[in-house]
Write a protein that holds these residues in place. Sequence first.
Motif, PDB file in Angstrom:
ATOM      1  N   THR A  86       0.202  -1.436  55.031  1.00 21.38           N
ATOM      2  CA  THR A  86      -0.261  -0.105  55.444  1.00 21.38           C
ATOM      3  C   THR A  86      -0.507   0.853  54.285  1.00 21.38           C
ATOM      4  O   THR A  86      -1.147   1.885  54.476  1.00 21.38           O
ATOM      5  N   GLY A  87       0.058   0.537  53.109  1.00 16.66           N
ATOM      6  CA  GLY A  87      -0.065   1.481  51.998  1.00 16.66           C
ATOM      7  C   GLY A  87       0.939   2.620  52.068  1.00 16.66           C
ATOM      8  O   GLY A  87       0.809   3.617  51.367  1.00 16.66           O
ATOM      9  N   MET A  88       1.959   2.475  52.928  1.00 19.50           N
ATOM     10  CA  MET A  88       3.018   3.494  52.990  1.00 19.50           C
ATOM     11  C   MET A  88       4.114   3.136  51.981  1.00 19.50           C
ATOM     12  O   MET A  88       4.145   2.038  51.438  1.00 19.50           O
ATOM     13  N   LYS A  89       5.060   4.086  51.783  1.00 21.62           N
ATOM     14  CA  LYS A  89       6.077   3.869  50.752  1.00 21.62           C
ATOM     15  C   LYS A  89       7.437   3.455  51.308  1.00 21.62           C
ATOM     16  O   LYS A  89       8.247   2.831  50.628  1.00 21.62           O
ATOM     17  N   LYS A  90       7.731   3.862  52.536  1.00 20.62           N
ATOM     18  CA  LYS A  90       9.062   3.571  53.085  1.00 20.62           C
ATOM     19  C   LYS A  90       8.958   3.559  54.623  1.00 20.62           C
ATOM     20  O   LYS A  90       8.155   4.292  55.189  1.00 20.62           O
ATOM     21  N   PHE A  91       9.790   2.726  55.249  1.00 21.95           N
ATOM     22  CA  PHE A  91       9.767   2.617  56.710  1.00 21.95           C
ATOM     23  C   PHE A  91      11.143   2.847  57.323  1.00 21.95           C
ATOM     24  O   PHE A  91      12.170   2.545  56.697  1.00 21.95           O
ATOM     25  N   THR A  92      11.164   3.356  58.534  1.00 20.63           N
ATOM     26  CA  THR A  92      12.374   3.329  59.352  1.00 20.63           C
ATOM     27  C   THR A  92      12.105   2.374  60.509  1.00 20.63           C
ATOM     28  O   THR A  92      10.992   2.324  61.032  1.00 20.63           O
TER      29      THR A  92
END
Lengths: 446, 484
Positions: B126-132
């Motif tokens: 996704t190109g995001m940095k961190k997930f919950t």
Amino acid sequence: MNYIPHTEEQIKEMLKSIGVSDLKELFNDVPDNIRLNENLNLGQSHSELELLKLFNNISKKNYNTEELVSFKGGGCYDHFVPSAIDYLANRAEFYTAYTPYQPEVSQGTLQAIYEYQTFICILTGMDITNASLYDGASAVSEAVLMANRINSKRKVLVSKTVHPDYITTLSTYLVSLDLKLNVIPDKQYVTDIDELSKKIDQDTFAIVLQIPNFFGYIEDVEKIKKILIDKKVLLIICVDPISLGLINSPAYYKADIVVGDGQSLGNYQSFGGPTFGFLATKNTWLRNLPGRIVGKTVDKKGRDAFTLTIQTREQHIRRHRATSNICSNQSLNAFRAAVYCSLLGREGFRKIAKLCFLKSHYLAKKINELDKFSVFFDSPFFKEFVVETNMDIKKINDILLKENIIGGIELGSYYPAFDNHMLIAVTEKRTKEEMDKLVYIFKNID
Amino acid sequence: MEKDKLIFDKGRKGRIGVSLPECDIKEINISEHLPGHLIRKDIKDMPSLNELEVIRHYTKLSQRNFSIDTNFYPLGSCTMKYNPKVHEKIASFSGFTDIHPLQSEDTVQGALEIIWKLEEALCEITGMKKFTFQPSAGAHGELTAMFIVDKYFKNKNDYRKKVLVPDSSHGTNPASANMCGFIVEEVKTNFEGGIDLADLKEKINDTVACLMLTNPNTLGLFEKDILKVQDIVHKKGALLYYDGANLNALLGKAKPGDMGFDIVHLNLHKTFSTPHGGGGPGSGPVGVVEELIEFLPVPLIDKKNGKFVFNYKVNNSIGKVRAFYGNFGVLVKAYAYIYGLGAEGLKQIANISVLNANYILNKLEKVYNCKYNRNCMHELVLSALKQKNKGINALDIAKRLIDYGIHPPTMYFPLIVKEALMIEPTETESKETLDYFINVMIKIAKEAENNPELLHNAPHNTFVSRVDEVKAAREPNLRWYPGK
């Protein structure tokens, strides 16, 4: 792995039929500067054999309660899961189906959930319930939001003896809504009723209590009943459904909404999820319920049939005016609960509850006899109790682990004031031998 | 055949469906430890059955369901792809099912490793940095994201009240925003089926916290103007939210992060093949850009000196959205899927899901109406307007499909297409299945002309025919009562 059935030839044929020259052309709407030209950094594919090997290795890094003996609870319990549940829940007709929006081809799921709803109503003593929520914490939150639809005042009182994760979740749900949450302190592991009584004012719309509470103890329901006479606040009770095989249903002490987590009903601990949440209430508040509901009706030919109903409360019809945003719930976990209740039935359910009660009391008494430990006995408990000691709980748990025992919950991690307190849970699975071993180790700790 | 009964009408008092161990300790008198008023005397309305009765009852019920394993299930927006069996086996290892969430970190390194690795993979996708991973379903992810958006602005003392959603959005979008106290406003769709930039510009201002967008959108079309959209939104200081319902079309093709999205939710039970379970459990992890990490729910999972640890020190965390860490059992299956397929396999999902949808579109656009004249992505929206003139509506067509063994598509959604039939074949369906579906759809169009009654009364061969939903709503019967 590869789950795509297309041959190269078929792909060509399909492209030709569509009238494009290659697969890339199908993505022409994606602007060039955001289109990926290289593969993601996710490595190559793996065979089923490799998959099984890797995950088997990873799973073995976890200490599991099948091989070890566990005394951990706090909202997630090592109850026995009968094999018939796995067998039925693993039928693909149930687990690979979607939400039963098309009743003609979903009668299996729909009837099973109707039966689930009935089981929850029987256990809680309430009139109606929905088709499940995410878990106990979100069920508490939804119950408070529901109570606020019924009574639009601004303040909710929550006992400190409610599961700490549930309180944190509730405060997250309420913070954006300008609703006040007051936490009522405990007095020796049960809600301080005098404090609760004082805090109920003109602005209060609901009270949340947990029975048995997070510490395992049963709140003084007679006193609670008394202080609520003539008060226009809704009483929300969070329960452990297994306890309802032995302890009076919350309907007896006039609960308005009963919620809880359904893990103990035939679901694995699974590191905390998936389980399911339930929310049951009185007929009067049907239109305020969040989430899906299954109802019984008839088909065109007059035969009994089941369908999702009262859907005008829900997001896919009412959008921003819905009673909740919930769409997917925890259907398969609720299904497991229905099978669990069916298997145990009237006698079995009571027997499980009784075993939990008897065994936990056996262990509590034994631990209490030790010099360096004492168990809090002043309030009744069901299957969990608090052990006090002067020793470091983490150290005790390390010693237990070496003996293949997963010790109780270190209460200090939730409440700094409760350092040196351990919360022990005993389910029907624990044997005399296992409990005696725990006591023996406790006794010999320096 | 015996009349069909509920589980409560079966069995006989005295039976039990499990064998429980005998009590191996000396029994005490319960009433000495529990006040009399607390003791429940009996749960008399519970049935009493033996194991075979229970097995037969629910096995019979299972036979009244359509499911992916038995039927083609082209349900738009739901991504009903094949659920690989090896995942079920893996997820049932006792090292995954029999672990308590409050065991010490040392004893659950495998569980934390799964979450950590899944997080790494989803960040890459996704190109995001961190997930919950706490959100238990898509809508729960949306709600979590709205809490984050709310906190982000409050933290800057910038009180924003509004959330924008397209008029084609999923119902959960406005419902989630509303649950977080936002006022929801709709942005129009343009003639090409994309978001109307002029309308967006008119509605966006510095009271808007966020625009919630699905891309490809619910019409199955890629938002061609996505870079302009992100520019308009960000210039007003608002955030751009990605509803991941339709990510299947873009796996390995484009990243939401590169499109300018700040916060995304994914549906592991759609894109990453975990089973829908008849309505759940799902999993709706939320990923964010660097700037929003500090608002994620606790705990996060970090890696320190080669060991996986919980991180509760998240300064501006919104708190929690459920107990513990999420639907862990679902995460195991999603990671197994990604690991099994690898980069090439994931990209092929996007390729073939889009190929399949376009193949159907191309064959059916002349028989049914199609509002927008464009290639679609992973799903297509047809309209039964032509048939409507003959008195046949989308519902009739959908129900007739059942007679041919096909699960109905999503109907009457998105709301901006009249008599909508939203079809998502997914990549796991073969050309042969698609050809069968196409032929059936053509045949039904003919039936609509020649034999409309056949459609009005469909389905004909199911366990029940169309149900009386008005009765269900007017005379609610939501549970069994003894003696009724």
